[in-house]
Structure formats: structure tokens, C-alpha cells
Design an enzyme around this catalytic site. Structure first.
Site, mmCIF file in Angstrom:
data_model
loop_
_atom_site.group_PDB
_atom_site.id
_atom_site.type_symbol
_atom_site.label_atom_id
_atom_site.label_comp_id
_atom_site.label_asym_id
_atom_site.label_seq_id
_atom_site.Cartn_x
_atom_site.Cartn_y
_atom_site.Cartn_z
ATOM 1 N N SER A 192 0.830 -1.199 0.000
ATOM 2 C CA SER A 192 0.000 0.000 0.000
ATOM 3 C C SER A 192 0.872 1.260 0.000
ATOM 4 O O SER A 192 1.701 1.422 -0.890
ATOM 5 C CB SER A 192 -0.966 -0.070 1.195
ATOM 6 O OG SER A 192 -2.009 0.845 1.071
ATOM 7 N N ASP A 243 -9.343 -5.339 -5.372
ATOM 8 C CA ASP A 243 -8.937 -4.348 -4.374
ATOM 9 C C ASP A 243 -10.004 -3.247 -4.328
ATOM 10 O O ASP A 243 -10.228 -2.570 -5.319
ATOM 11 C CB ASP A 243 -7.577 -3.762 -4.776
ATOM 12 C CG ASP A 243 -6.996 -2.825 -3.730
ATOM 13 O OD1 ASP A 243 -7.763 -2.302 -2.912
ATOM 14 O OD2 ASP A 243 -5.762 -2.615 -3.749
ATOM 15 N N HIS A 250 -7.025 -5.926 -1.304
ATOM 16 C CA HIS A 250 -5.912 -5.001 -1.096
ATOM 17 C C HIS A 250 -4.828 -5.595 -0.199
ATOM 18 O O HIS A 250 -3.639 -5.405 -0.435
ATOM 19 C CB HIS A 250 -6.475 -3.726 -0.445
ATOM 20 C CG HIS A 250 -5.476 -2.621 -0.267
ATOM 21 N ND1 HIS A 250 -4.917 -1.947 -1.340
ATOM 22 C CD2 HIS A 250 -4.935 -2.051 0.845
ATOM 23 C CE1 HIS A 250 -4.070 -1.022 -0.891
ATOM 24 N NE2 HIS A 250 -4.064 -1.071 0.431
#
Length: 411
Positions: A233, A328, A361
Site C-alpha cells: 500500500s 482491491d 488489497h
């Protein structure tokens, strides 16, 4: 007859968390209907459970690597299904390991029938560790660094890695400790929301990350051929920035990341990379669940007005691997990943990428169950991470193999 039913975990009831195991049951009646249940209590006391219905073979045996589940938390032949389908009783809890010096203990139980799990026939426990035999954990508070170093057993030299998690902040150790257990000298590095590091820094200093690289490079057990960095991320774009602006980085892995600088300005030597423009007014709340969808918060990355936030990765001599999930829901990581890959390919750069259908994600080490939504520690809201359980679990197994192979190849 009491507990004439034996439940065993092969090859051993004690293993690393990323080790696949074979769960076997013996001593049942031929074709007996049973329900298997896995239970795990995390460090905050939260109970995670999964169950699946099975039918014993003709000699009263079950082998989860061959016997199909007939329903429950999953169905079909899924050797590790009882682990990757674990879910908390309370919704939106993420299973993560805080103290890597202790294992997670998983109880496997066999109950009679396909009904209410009232009669226990047999059980066993599986200790799943995050720190391999002989791996050392060393707390690092040198200079500005807030980090933990994991040192594999033996004299090395080992490939050196820096491990960065996302904008939830904190010092996350469980991926780094597993990588060290697989032979990498790994530095888990905190950069926000930890000790006196602010929850939402106004700016991040590239020199802080350079300090981490220099610290790792001077360790006598580290190979001197260069350092690898992996990030998830927000940590992923930091990994790309490190590979671009810091000469010591040879290989970088971006997990669910972007090819531009996100959310917080990054100050380098004589330049500042601004954050990609975003508007929190574009957050959408799904009414019934209170979950927040933040996937439209960022401005369009194809708009040239945002290009000053791009990380000029094409200048880097490092090798890159991009991993993303097509499901995601946190942000459009597959689009961002493709954009970054295309930019590198335009400059003739070698780049590997893999996008996984049905993965969300939070691509974590294998067998950590999918967390579809949880509280974002810094934003303080419930964020929808996305993912389908089975596909996400398969993606995590594949991604973990790829990450290790990539670093062994390039370091």
C-alpha cells in the site's frame, strides 16, 4: 470408546505460519459424516473460527489434502481451507500477529455428524510460529530509526531486505520475521504512527529511509550486492521511491501500490515529491454496513496535472516486481500497477508483474485469512479492502513464492 479418533497435523504439529500442513483424521467409521472445526484466539482475545463438513473414507480415514469438504466455510479439496477461511465472531477484525516471539495456536476438532457440533470425537493443536528456529529478533533504535532487525541463523552472508507496511502505521513485524525464517536478513521499519512518529506526518524524509539502508548495509552478515525493499500500500510507493532515489537498492516489490507518491509529501535531497491530489469528499459510505469505500478519493492518475507526483522509476537501476489484486476495493491498485509497469516498459526496463483475480488489497503472507474490511488505524474509519476468500488465499500463496524467488534471483 472415548477418543478413539486421532487427529494429526503432518509433517509436525509445530511449524512456521507460512508452512502448509496436512490434517488427517483416523479411527472414524467408514463413510462417517463429521464436521471439522478450526479455532484460533488472537492476542486481543478475539476468537476466529472456520468449519467444514466431511465424509470419512471406506476405512474411516480423512486426509484434508485429498478429501473434499462438502460445505461449511468452504467446499472442495482445500488442504489449508480451515486456516484461510477463519473468521472472527465480531465482524471486521483483521488477524495479525503483534508479538512474533509467540505462536498462534490453532485447535483442530472433529465433531460427529453434519449438525450442531455437540459431540466431540477428537482434536489436536497446531502451533504456527512467525520466527524460525534460531532467528534472532533485535530491536533497533539507532539514530532516528525505529525498526526491528531479524537475523537468520548461521554466519551468512544473507540477502538484506527492508519491509514497509502501509498507512496504518506502527511497527509491523510478522512478514519480516517470516522472511528472516526463510533466509533473508530483514529490517521491519516503522515510518508513521509509532512511538513519537506522528500518526499523519506532514512530510516524510527520504533521508530516514536512507538511514535504514545504510544501517542494514553495514551489518556484517548482509551480502554486499545491494538491498531489497518490499512494501504494501503506502509502503509500496515508498519502496519504489527508495529504489529510485537511493543507490543501495537492487530490487523492489510493490504490493497493492501505486507508481506515484501517495498522501504525504516526500522530501529528498533538493526536491520534494508532492502527494498525488485527492479529495476525501469522494469517500462513499455503504449505508447498511457503515463501510467506507475510498477507491475514488484519488484524482485521475492519467491527468497530466498529477504527473509531478510520479516516481521517476525509469531512472532506477533496480529490478521491480508489482503485485495487485483485481478485487482491491481500497484503491485501483491494478490500474496503478499497470500504469507503472507501462512506464517502465517504455524505457526498456525489465519488470515483472502479476495481478490476481478475486484478490483484495491486503495481500499478506499465506494462510492469514482474508480481511474484507477493518478499521484503518490512522483514518479511524472502517475501510473496505475487497477480496474473495478462496481466490485471495490462492493469490497469497502464489505472491509469497514470487516475492521470495524474485529476491533470491536479484540479491
Amino acid at each position: 470408546a472415548g477418543m478413539a479418533v486421532q487427529v494429526t497435523v503432518l509433517p509436525s504439529s509445530r511449524c512456521l505460519f507460512d508452512d502448509p500442513v496436512q490434517v488427517c483424521v483416523a479411527g472414524l467409521l467408514p463413510q462417517q459424516a463429521v464436521t471439522l472445526r478450526a479455532s484460533l484466539v488472537d492476542e486481543s482475545g478475539e476468537l476466529f473460527q472456520a468449519h467444514a463438513r466431511y465424509r470419512a473414507g471406506s476405512s474411516g480415514e480423512l486426509d484434508l489434502s485429498r478429501s473434499p469438504a462438502l460445505g461449511g466455510s468452504y467446499s472442495g479439496v482445500e488442504p489449508m481451507g480451515l486456516l484461510w477461511s477463519l473468521q472472527s465472531k465480531a465482524p471486521y477484525k483483521r488477524l495479525a500477529k503483534r508479538n512474533v516471539l509467540t505462536p498462534f495456536c490453532v485447535d483442530f476438532e472433529v465433531y460427529e455428524g453434519h449438525g450442531d457440533m455437540s459431540r466431540l470425537l477428537g482434536k489436536c493443536a497446531n502451533e504456527r510460529w512467525f520466527l524460525g528456529e534460531g532467528v534472532k529478533r533485535i530491536s533497533v533504535r539507532e539514530g532516528r530509526l525505529k525498526a526491528t532487525l531479524f537475523l537468520p541463523p548461521g554466519s551468512g552472508p544473507f540477502p538484506g531486505l527492508i519491509d514497509l507496511y502501509g498507512s496504518g502505521g506502527g511497527l509491523v513485524e510478522y512478514r519480516a520475521s517470516l522472511l528472516a525464517s526463510r533466509g533473508f536478513m530483514t529490517l521491519a521499519l516503522a515510518y508513521m504512527a509509532f512511538e513519537d512518529l506522528p500518526a499523519m506526518p506532514e512530510i516524510l524524509e527520504l533521508s530516514y529511509f536512507e538511514e535504514a539502508v545504510n544501517f542494514l548495509r553495514k551489518q556484517p552478515q548482509v551480502k554486499d550486492t545491494g538491498i531489497g525493499v518490499l512494501g504494501l500500500s503506502k509502503g509500496a510507493d515508498l519502496a519504489l521511491s527508495m529504489a529510485t532515489f537511493l543507490p543501495g537498492i537492487k530490487a523492489a516489490v510493490s504490493i497493492s501500490g501505486t507508481g506515484f507518491n501517495s498522501f504525504i509529501p516526500l522530501r529528498g535531497d533538493g526536491f520534494t515529491l508532492p502527494p498525488h491530489p485527492y479529495d476525501l469528499g469522494r469517500m462513499k459510505t455503504t449505508d447498511e454496513s457503515g463501510l467506507v469505500d475510498v477507491s475514488d478519493v484519488l484524482d485521475d492518475h492519467r491527468d497530466p496535472a498529477t504527473w509531478d507526483c510520479r516516481i521517476p522509476m525509469e531512472r532506477s537501476l533496480a529490478k521491480f516486481l508489482f503485485l495487485s489484486g483485481l478485487d482491491d476495493m481500497n484503491w485501483k491498485s491494478d490500474l496503478y500497477c499497470r500504469d507503472a509497469v507501462q512506464r517502465l516498459q517504455q524505457y526498456g526496463q525489465e519488470v515483472e508483474f502479476c495481478s490476481y483475480s478475486g484478490a483484495g488489497h491486503l495481500l499478506e503472507p499465506p494462510y492469514l485469512p482474508l480481511c474484507q474490511a477493518s478499521v484503518h488505524k490512522v483514518l479511524g474509519i472502517f475501510v473496505h479492502w475487497g477480496g474473495q476468500r478462496r481466490e485471495h488465499a490462492k493469490a497469497q500463496e502464489d505472491a509469497w513464492r514470487r516475492i521470495q524467488a524474485f529476491f533470491w534471483q536479484h540479491l
